[in-house]
Design an enzyme around this catalytic site. Structure first.
Site, PDB file in Angstrom:
ATOM      1  N   ASN A  10      -3.719   4.770 -10.361  1.00 32.28           N
ATOM      2  CA  ASN A  10      -3.585   3.623 -11.261  1.00 32.28           C
ATOM      3  C   ASN A  10      -4.907   2.877 -11.214  1.00 32.28           C
ATOM      4  OD1 ASN A  10      -2.978   1.284 -12.611  1.00 32.28           O
ATOM      5  ND2 ASN A  10      -1.657   0.439 -11.011  1.00 32.28           N
ATOM      6  N   LYS A  12      -5.853   0.382 -12.887  1.00 30.23           N
ATOM      7  CA  LYS A  12      -5.706  -1.052 -13.167  1.00 30.23           C
ATOM      8  C   LYS A  12      -6.757  -1.485 -14.208  1.00 30.23           C
ATOM      9  CE  LYS A  12      -3.898  -1.607  -8.552  1.00 30.23           C
ATOM     10  NZ  LYS A  12      -3.170  -2.513  -7.694  1.00 30.23           N
ATOM     11  N   HIS A  95       5.011  -1.911 -13.587  1.00 30.14           N
ATOM     12  CA  HIS A  95       4.239  -2.142 -12.358  1.00 30.14           C
ATOM     13  C   HIS A  95       4.451  -3.593 -11.910  1.00 30.14           C
ATOM     14  CE1 HIS A  95       0.813  -2.630  -9.665  1.00 30.14           C
ATOM     15  NE2 HIS A  95       0.812  -1.314  -9.555  1.00 30.14           N
ATOM     16  N   SER A 213      -1.191   0.855  -0.892  1.00 30.33           N
ATOM     17  CA  SER A 213      -2.267   1.101   0.062  1.00 30.33           C
ATOM     18  C   SER A 213      -2.275   2.521   0.633  1.00 30.33           C
ATOM     19  CB  SER A 213      -2.229   0.053   1.187  1.00 30.33           C
ATOM     20  OG  SER A 213      -2.400  -1.246   0.649  1.00 30.33           O
TER      21      SER A 213
HETATM   22  C1  PEP Z   1      -0.845   0.341  -7.316  1.00 26.93           C
HETATM   23  O1  PEP Z   1      -1.614  -0.268  -8.022  1.00 26.93           O
HETATM   24  O2  PEP Z   1       0.160   0.865  -7.819  1.00 26.93           O
HETATM   25  C2  PEP Z   1      -1.119   0.437  -5.890  1.00 26.93           C
HETATM   26  C3  PEP Z   1      -0.259   1.041  -5.114  1.00 26.93           C
HETATM   27  O3  PEP Z   1      -2.285  -0.127  -5.440  1.00 26.93           O
HETATM   28  P1  PEP Z   1      -2.978   0.107  -4.007  1.00 26.93           P
HETATM   29  O4  PEP Z   1      -2.957   1.585  -3.738  1.00 26.93           O
HETATM   30  O5  PEP Z   1      -4.354  -0.428  -4.161  1.00 26.93           O
HETATM   31  O6  PEP Z   1      -2.164  -0.634  -3.012  1.00 26.93           O
END
Ligand code: PEP
Length: 249
Positions: A10, A12, A95, A213
């Site tokens: 993702n 973003k 999301h 994460s």
């Molecule tokens: C996400 O944006 O769906 C996500 C899990 O972000 P991150 O891996 O940075 O925690």
């Protein structure tokens, strides 16, 4: 038959179309895999360039959001057939950042899921609890409710093809990962909920990812769990480490 792992990035609100192509060129050789399905969910404006850049590779392109109406006076929104025509085949729905900053609800998530299926897009349906909810001990109840509403009027055949991403809100972008046992507990509960809503066949077919994460260091342990079929990855999907997550074994 064992379910295939699916690892989705993702992006973003990162990467211009030019930067998207550069990043894809860097990641292409690193995410090559016969065993894992790889999806890059990119900003809508990057989709045409990304689709072109991944031609001939194992990478599929997804959108990060989509509106539930076909067209009309909805300034700034992206319609499902725009995404399809641009060449994306997946779309992230609901999301937690969209729920938090753009007032998306379980009901709008359901409308978007139905619309995505209507247009042949595979939805990556996000659910997850806040830290407060986890501390209150209502995580499973909360997630079950999100799932039940998201799947209202979704047929069994559609549900089989869906991807659910379990993303505890407290683990997204914070560097705090759920332990593999915490993640498995909820992913198993989601599979049980799908079995109740449909049947065993749908529950065994559906893909359930963990997100929050995920990185090169924790992917192997998370993905080894029986009900975790891969991951939805934010921050680490923009780095060469994404290749290590895809090739986690
Ligand atoms: C996400 O944006 O769906 C996500 C899990 O972000 P991150 O891996 O940075 O925690």
């Amino acid at each position: 038959m064992a379910r295939r792992k699916v690892v989705a990035g993702n992006w973003k609100m990162n990467m211009t179309p030019t930067q998207a192509v550069e990043l894809i060129e860097t990641l292409k050789p690193l995410v090559a895999s016969d065993e894992v399905d790889v999806i890059f969910c990119v900003p809508a404006i990057d989709i045409p360039a990304a689709v072109e850049a991944v031609k001939g590779t194992n990478i599929k392109i997804g959108a990060e959001n989509m509106y539930f109406e076909e067209k009309g006076a909805y300034t700034g929104e992206i319609a499902p057939d725009m995404i399809v025509d641009a060449g994306a085949t997946y779309v992230i729905i609901g999301h937690s950042e969209r729920r938090e900053y753009f007032a998306e609800t379980d009901e709008t998530v359901n409308k978007k899921v139905l619309k995505a299926f209507e247009h042949g897009l595979t939805p990556i349906i996000c659910c997850g609890e806040s830290l407060k909810q986890r501390e209150q001990g209502i995580t499973i109840d909360w997630i079950r409710q999100q799932i039940k509403i998201a799947f209202l009027e979704v047929t069994a055949e559609q549900a089989k093809k869906a991807i659910i991403a379990y993303e505890p809100i407290w683990a997204i972008g914070t560097g705090k990962t759920a332990t593999s046992d915490q993640a498995e507990e909820v992913c198993f509960a989601i599979r049980c909920c799908i079995k109740e809503l449909y049947n065993e066949e749908v529950a065994e077919a559906i893909t359930i990812q963990y997100g929050g994460s995920v990185n090169a260091g924790n992917a192997a342990e998370l993905f080894a769990k029986p009900d975790i079929d891969g991951g939805l990855v934010g921050g680490a999907s923009l780095k060469p480490d994404f290749g290590k997550i895809v090739n986690y074994k």
